[in-house]
Design a protein around this motif. Structure first.
Motif, PDB file in Angstrom:
ATOM      1  N   SER A  50     -15.110  -0.891   0.806  1.00  0.00           N
ATOM      2  CA  SER A  50     -14.451  -0.801  -0.501  1.00  0.00           C
ATOM      3  C   SER A  50     -13.671   0.505  -0.648  1.00  0.00           C
ATOM      4  N   PRO A  51     -12.406   0.411  -1.066  1.00  0.00           N
ATOM      5  CA  PRO A  51     -11.628   1.636  -1.288  1.00  0.00           C
ATOM      6  C   PRO A  51     -12.236   2.503  -2.385  1.00  0.00           C
ATOM      7  N   LYS A  52     -13.048   1.896  -3.243  1.00  0.00           N
ATOM      8  CA  LYS A  52     -13.688   2.694  -4.289  1.00  0.00           C
ATOM      9  C   LYS A  52     -14.627   3.737  -3.692  1.00  0.00           C
ATOM     10  N   THR A  55     -12.147   6.182  -0.965  1.00  0.00           N
ATOM     11  CA  THR A  55     -11.277   7.184  -1.591  1.00  0.00           C
ATOM     12  C   THR A  55     -12.001   8.515  -1.809  1.00  0.00           C
ATOM     13  N   GLN A  86      -4.755   2.232   1.216  1.00  0.00           N
ATOM     14  CA  GLN A  86      -3.848   2.760   0.197  1.00  0.00           C
ATOM     15  C   GLN A  86      -3.265   4.083   0.650  1.00  0.00           C
ATOM     16  N   GLU A  90      -9.059  -4.556  -5.993  1.00  0.00           N
ATOM     17  CA  GLU A  90      -9.689  -3.309  -5.540  1.00  0.00           C
ATOM     18  C   GLU A  90      -8.742  -2.131  -5.731  1.00  0.00           C
ATOM     19  N   GLU A  91      -7.495  -2.361  -5.382  1.00  0.00           N
ATOM     20  CA  GLU A  91      -6.525  -1.274  -5.498  1.00  0.00           C
ATOM     21  C   GLU A  91      -6.375  -0.846  -6.952  1.00  0.00           C
ATOM     22  N   MET A 135      -8.618  -1.066  -9.218  1.00  0.00           N
ATOM     23  CA  MET A 135      -9.855  -0.453  -9.701  1.00  0.00           C
ATOM     24  C   MET A 135      -9.824   1.064  -9.600  1.00  0.00           C
ATOM     25  N   VAL A 136      -9.000   1.591  -8.676  1.00  0.00           N
ATOM     26  CA  VAL A 136      -8.977   3.041  -8.520  1.00  0.00           C
ATOM     27  C   VAL A 136      -7.663   3.630  -9.036  1.00  0.00           C
TER      28      VAL A 136
END
Lengths: 528, 871
Positions: free
Chosen positions: A314-316, A319, A357, B844-845, B847-848
């Motif tokens: 997860s990018p959450k 990051t 991202q 997901e993208e 979400m941030v």
């Protein structure tokens, strides 16, 4: 009809300039401005209508995570209020009366109404609620130890207010809410504790002053005690989030940092995405303060787990992890070495090639470029990890930020690399990257690229003597990919250091060519 | 088979109306009956040296108009028509045109040049007429100078007409060689040299490759610089125009020439004739434009850096540039502020000084202050005005911190000058400077405003007093008040303007009634100021604004009733109606947004609507736009009550939607449909058949300006949200339309930023339509009607997400649509969404994202999808 001679086109921008002269009133621009105002209004109304519809369903959970109210007593109506805001503001007087009354059920009803008003429609109503002065009363109600439901509702209402502007938060802190909310962390009811954490988290998010206020009242200690094996997952989630907000600023003492890191290290093993994400945010905040704190992070041995999490799905999570690592990589060489030792360089290429991202990629590039600014051995580690071709590719085809960061990495590697390393870097194609780097305008980056080129040119000079061909082939390469033109342009760049470096390069490697290219040349005087 | 058209062409220019009409009619008939023959006749008329110049000139003009038009769709039609003519005709026409270039009559040559360029503009992109450039270049070696001159002129026009990529580099090189040779000082004919210099101006866009080559660039630059020293003023002017064009097209190549150019320009500014001096100043303004753009790019972190580095030319030239510009300020003309079209050295110099200030910021202040201090109190008005103008010019750019101390000292002086200086010109500039002070050193943008509770009254007194001054001074005073008020727009309930509202309105209304209010845009300025003051009103001042309503209505009423006007009066009437409608719009919006005043306002709604409907009787586009905007605002304020106006209003709504020609009206009307949907909700249903029919027609038209299309899609969403499942009957029409537009926009390759922006607007409109339709059908038994469309919608989002060119707005809308699909269609589409390639990553993208609202919708969408998948 008479035929006018055909006129050549209007050549000058005079009309545009004339219009701008003394900014004369213009009917059209006034109208466009009015139209745009209407369009803006339209946009926001459209969004309002849509979001109302989207929430218009009892089974849809409200967008804010509502505390679970499984503990008795349970609330009568957990769904968002359906009443219109007009009715609410008319009711406000009645609500205040209820709030002030001595009757507990009236108090509860009033507090619930306030809370609903506040969660229904954002700031305009919060203003009104604050203006009528209910905050102090809500803070008092936090003390109703006999009635946890009332405590919960009061804390909830305060949470909603602290979610507003800084002024709103200030009203709450000025009313003395912080010590009382901290006290509530001892409540036997988990939902009350959770709501108190939420409110404190909001307050801590506001400013350094607010964070200190919470810590000074023992908030941190109480918060850390929430992490125990009996705690519910939702409580841990909330506590982690609040903790991350407290870590945003520098913690007052080392022992506190140490205690926090101990908890964070345990939390890193959680399988809950939300907890992981907030834990990593907390770590990344801690790493952003000073090298002392970075050292403590390293000593707490959380880095290996952190590097593993880079590959989280997860990018959450990724990051904040990436941000934390990027922060560590900006520290001193020995700290950077720790990252290399635990296998960071095996993970980074994956982050750079996959479709992550931009922000993550940028931080990854920045980390690489920090490592490249390290020792010769560290540069070698980058080369061994086969990252150079990747960086060169990114420097040519990435998004602008990525281009810049990867150019930094190449510039750092060439500037600090040994002659052998530079040979290999040139072999991978670093010269075009460095030359392209000369078109950036950030003077630091420019200077780094110039340094890189200088380093490469020196190696070229050494090679020249070796094979006896009499040509600095790297100088030729630079010229071929347009680097010489760029260097010449840089002579007009308004920065002394860059100017001098540019002149030095030009004079040492190009200027005398042409006339006496056959004559053997000494490398520039300060070469050693 | 050329027809004899000479007499018709001459008669068409006759002073006698009947003769003229008859001739025009005949020409039209011939054109319609046999276009090839007609065009052929025109070209041979133009080529025939025995014909009178009047008929030849008109022949050329008609020929040109048969090849090109301003409106894009008509231009394309004409090009197609030309391409479809038979080859022999076209060849003959082109031969005649090329022949005309050798005509001894200069008008004929020049006309032919332009027609040739138009033909080239059509044919070269289709790879036709390949021999054109070659045959023109062979003319260059002609001995006769007039042929040379005409040929160079033609080359210039061709370069203007044809996109650079159409001409291959080899031909470009030959064109440039010919042009630059023609410019050379060795060329003895000044006609040739002038034509060559002007041709270079147009050819510069083709010279990309040549400017990268040092030798070629050096050569071109040398020739241009030499031409600035020609003895012929026209050549000097044209050469400076080339320098200006080079400064913006090849900014990054200029470093090595800047010293020379500075010397040339500063000599021209000081000594040369005005048209030349103006261009020399323009060179520096243009450099400023470039550097301001580049530096803006540097500052905006996310768009990344500009491809072109900043060379800081202005900063380097500053010590010499500023004195040169300050000198120009003293060359004012007596009445320049009353002369609306005027442009002179002083104006250009001050404009450039303002740009320099924006480029270098604080650095300019110490260079200009001594000039101001020395001259501001001199007895010679020119010196006082120049000093004031210099001061006003540098107020944008330097930091407020640098300027505030100076302004605090200067403010009283300025107020005194505005009140008492004997010279109008000085007062005009002083009032303008005050406006600039309020614009840049007051309001939300600066930490501490230079305006305080204390000096505010004095400022207002002087400004209001000056509104009685001559029109140009009064206009500037209104402008200053505008910026003063703007600074209080965001302020809460305490504004120092509050006690003066009554006085301000009174004075502004007085100004709008001045006999001379049409001079210097005075009336417009007064209404703009009035609007701005209304915008910054609050609970406390709302009752005073309310008193304005009957006043404005009365005035609008008078304009509607006015009869039998001359065309001049009619035009003024239109302007006034537009201003009054605009003012009403602002008042409606403001009163509607203040809770306490909304109810009181509504008592005027009937009368206002009545008046606005009457305004539609005017046939003026601007007035329609203004009235439509006011109605949009009224719909918001009135809400469902607006329904009672619909029966009378509907015809004008339809009229607006049908107005393709003035597409701005169409666009505004589409927006108003959305306003009505939100105000009326399902009460709009009876009108939807008509509206939808028209909107669908608009979408399929290729005459309608493309910018109107994205809002039409959004409008579908608005309608569906308002009428819910009643949208059912439009689905079969709207959905295919949305699908094909989605298809197009998802795969659109955007060559430039403008196209990219449009594509994203279109995508956003389409997504808003989908959201509105989905949410409109939510909880209706008919939701399954939408299920068949879901795969396509998902595919649309997948394709866009894969292409990675979505802007934030599109991303947000796409996120919403994903949630809406799940929310409305539930388990019917759950697995489909889960399996779509983008949905998970997109959410997901989001979400941030930094924007909490986006994160919130992402959370919502995720929940909705989870439910759809599990349910």
């Amino acid at each position: 009809m008479s035929a006018p001679p055909l006129h050549p086109p209007q050549r000058t921008p005079e009309n545009a300039r004339r219009k701008a002269y003394k900014g004369q009133a213009d009917v059209n621009s006034g109208r466009r401005r009015r139209e745009n105002q209407l369009i803006q209004l339209r946009k926001s109304r459209r969004e309002d209508t849509l979001s109302k519809r989207r929430r218009d369903d009892a089974s849809t959970p409200s967008t804010e995570p509502e505390p679970e109210l499984s503990d008795p007593p349970s609330p009568s109506d957990p769904s968002p209020p359906a009443c219109t805001t007009d009715a609410d503001s008319n009711n406000l007087l009645g609500i205040i009366n209820g709030l002030e009354s001595e009757n507990i059920s009236l108090q509860l009803e009033a507090t619930v109404s306030i809370r609903k008003i506040l969660s229904a429609d954002g700031n305009s109503l919060a203003e009104e609620v604050i203006r009528v002065g209910v905050v102090a009363r809500l803070v008092e109600l936090l003390f109703s130890n006999k009635n946890p439901q009332l405590q919960l509702e009061a804390a909830w209402a305060l949470t909603n207010i602290t979610a507003g502007t800084s002024e709103h938060t200030e009203v709450v802190t000025n009313a003395g809410a912080v010590p009382k909310l901290v006290k509530l962390l001892e409540s036997p009811h988990s939902n009350v504790r959770e709501q108190a954490m939420w409110a404190l988290g909001n307050i801590a998010a506001d400013s350094q002053r607010c964070r200190e206020l919470v810590i000074d009242h023992g908030g941190l200690v109480q918060l850390l005690s929430q992490f125990n094996e009996h705690a519910k997952v939702s409580n841990i989630r909330m506590a982690t989030w609040t903790l991350s907000n407290l870590c945003f600023g520098k913690l007052p003492s080392k022992s506190q940092t140490k205690a926090v890191l101990q908890i964070l290290q345990q939390l890193l093993n959680s399988i809950d995405e939300k907890i992981l994400s907030d834990t990593c945010w907390a770590i990344s905040y801690l790493c952003s303060h000073s090298t002392d704190e970075i050292q403590m992070v390293i000593e707490s041995r959380i880095c290996p787990q952190l590097v593993k999490l880079l590959m989280h799905s997860s990018p959450k999570v990724v990051t904040p992890v990436m941000l934390a690592i990027a922060n560590v990589s900006s520290a001193d060489d020995s700290q950077v070495q720790c990252l290399i030792d635990i296998g960071l360089l095996q993970c980074l290429p994956k982050l750079l090639v996959r479709n992550y991202q931009k922000y993550i990629k940028k931080q990854a590039c920045m980390t690489v470029s920090n490592i490249c600014a390290g020792t010769v051995a560290q540069i070698q580690a980058i080369i061994d990890a086969k990252m150079v071709p990747l960086l060169i590719q990114l420097s040519q085809h990435g998004e602008t930020d990525i281009k810049k960061e990867s150019t930094w990495a190449i510039a750092n590697a060439t500037s600090g690399g040994s002659p052998e390393q530079n040979l290999s870097l040139v072999g991978d194609g670093c010269i075009p990257t460095l030359c392209n780097g000369l078109k950036f305008c950030d003077p630091d980056l420019l200077y780094a690229c110039l340094n890189g080129l200088e380093s490469v040119l020196k190696v070229g000079e050494m090679e020249k003597t070796k094979d006896g061909a009499g040509m600095n082939t790297y100088a030729v390469l630079i010229e071929e990919c347009g680097g010489l033109d760029k260097l010449e342009n840089l002579q007009d760049f308004d920065n002394d250091a860059i100017y001098e470096k540019t002149i030095k390069l030009l004079e040492s490697y190009w200027l005398e060519e042409g006339g006496e290219s056959e004559a053997p040349k000494e490398p520039s005087p300060d070469d050693s | 088979m050329a027809l004899e058209v000479t007499q018709f062409l001459l008669n068409a220019q006759s002073v006698d109306g009947a003769t003229r009409n008859h001739a025009e009619e005949s020409l039209k008939q011939i054109q319609e009956q046999n276009l090839p023959a007609f065009l052929l006749s025109l070209s041979s008329e133009l080529a025939n040296n025995n014909k009178p110049i009047e008929s030849r000139r008109l022949a050329g003009l008609i020929l040109k108009n048969a090849l090109d038009a301003k409106e894009l769709h008509r231009k394309n039609d004409l090009a197609q028509r030309w391409l479809s003519l038979d080859l022999a005709t076209k060849t003959q026409i082109k031969t005649s045109l090329l022949q005309t270039l050798s005509s001894p009559v200069s008008d004929a040559r020049s006309t032919a040049s332009q027609v040739i360029a138009k033909v080239a503009g059509i044919e070269l992109p289709h790879k036709q007429w390949p021999e054109l450039i070659g045959s023109l270049l062979s003319n260059i070696h002609q001995v006769e100078t007039h042929v040379k001159q005409a040929t160079l002129e033609t080359l210039g026009y061709i370069c203007e007409e044809v996109p650079p990529q159409v001409v291959d580099q080899d031909q470009v090189n030959r064109i440039l060689t010919a042009v630059v040779q023609g410019m050379n000082a060795t060329e003895t004919s000044s006609d040739v040299r002038l034509a060559a210099t002007r041709a270079l101006y147009n050819a510069l866009g083709f010279a990309q490759a040549n400017f990268t080559n040092d030798m070629e660039r050096d050569y071109i630059m040398r020739v241009v610089c030499e031409a600035t020293q020609s003895s012929d003023v026209k050549i000097r002017q044209a050469a400076f125009e080339c320098l200006v064009a080079i400064s913006s097209t090849y900014y990054e190549k200029l470093a090595q020439y800047m010293q020379d150019i500075f010397n040339i320009t500063s000599k021209a500014v000081r000594e040369d004739e005005e048209p030349v001096a103006l261009q020399a100043i323009e060179f520096w303004s243009s450099i400023c434009d470039e550097e301001i753009d580049i530096l803006d790019d540097y500052r905006s972190e996310y768009t990344g850096d500009s491809d072109v580095p900043c060379f800081y030319f202005i900063k380097q030239a500053l010590p010499a540039l500023v004195p040169m510009l300050l000198e120009t300020l003293l060359k004012q003309e007596e009445d320049q502020d009353q002369d609306e079209g005027g442009w002179n050295i002083a104006m250009a110099g001050g404009t450039c000084l303002g740009l320099v200030a924006r480029t270098v910021g604080d650095d300019i202040v110490p260079l200009v202050m001594p000039f101001i201090e020395e001259n501001i109190s001199k007895p010679d008005w020119r010196r006082r005005e120049a000093a004031t103008y210099a001061f006003g010019s540098i107020l944008e750019g330097p930091s407020p911190g640098k300027l505030a101390p100076i302004v605090n000292v200067a403010l009283n002086f300025m107020l005194a000058a505005l009140a008492r200086d004997p010279n109008n010109h000085v007062k005009d500039t002083t009032a303008w400077t005050l406006g600039r002070i309020f614009e840049f050193l007051h309001g939300a943008v600066v930490e501490t405003s230079v305006i305080t509770q204390e000096n505010c009254q004095q400022i207002l007194t002087v400004l209001l007093q000056s509104m009685k001054d001559v029109p140009n001074v009064a206009e500037k005073a209104c402008g200053a008040l505008y910026f003063l008020a703007q600074g209080y727009e965001d302020e809460g309930s305490v504004s120092p303007l509050t006690p003066f509202f009554q006085d301000i309105f009174q004075m502004l209304l007085y100004v709008t009634h001045r006999e001379d209010a049409t001079e210097s845009n005075l009336r417009t300025a007064a209404y703009e100021a009035l609007n701005e003051v209304v915008r910054c009103s609050n609970d406390e001042t709302a009752p005073i604004v309310m008193q304005l309503i009957p006043v404005i209505m009365l005035e609008l009423h008078q304009t509607v009733e006015a009869q039998k006007l001359t065309s001049d009066e009619r035009e003024k009437q239109n302007d006034l109606q537009g201003l009054l409608c605009g003012c009403l719009q602002v008042i409606i919006q403001k009163m509607g947004s203040i809770e306490g005043s909304k109810y009181a306002f509504m008592q005027y709604a009937d009368q206002i609507m009545d008046l606005l409907l009457k305004v539609f009787a005017s046939r003026n586009a601007t007035v329609h736009e203004e009235a439509m905007l006011a109605i949009g605002a009224l719909a918001y304020t009135a809400g469902p009550n607006f329904a009672k106006y619909m029966p009378q209003f509907y015809q004008y709504l339809e009229m607006g939607l049908q107005n393709f020609e003035e597409y701005q009206i169409c666009a505004i009307t589409v927006g108003v449909v959305g306003d009505l949907c939100r105000a009326l909700e399902d009460k709009i249903l009876p009108y939807c058949d008509g509206i939808m029919t028209q909107l669908l027609k608009n979408l399929s038209s290729n005459q309608l300006h493309r910018s109107v299309k994205p809002p039409i899609f959004s409008c579908f969403g608005d309608i569906a949200l308002a009428i819910g499942e009643n949208f059912e009957k439009y689905l079969v029409y709207a959905m295919p339309m949305l699908q094909s537009a989605a298809e197009l926009s998802a795969h659109a390759v955007s060559q430039d930023d403008e196209m990219l922006e449009y594509t994203n607007q279109l995508r956003n409109g389409i997504l808003e339509a989908y959201s509105g339709i989905l949410q409109g059908f939510k909880s209706s038994p008919k939701t399954q009607l939408l299920v068949p469309y879901a795969p396509h919608v998902l595919q649309f989002i997948d394709t866009m997400y894969g292409g990675r060119e979505m802007d934030d707005a599109v991303m947000k809308s796409a996120l919403g649509v994903l949630g809406d699909l799940a929310d409305t269609l539930g388990s019917h589409v759950g697995p489909l969404i889960r399996d779509s390639s983008s949905s998970k990553d997109l959410i997901e993208e989001c979400m941030v994202y930094d924007d909490p609202l986006v994160r919130e919708s992402a959370e919502w969408a995720k929940h909705a999808i989870n439910r759809a998948v599990s349910g």
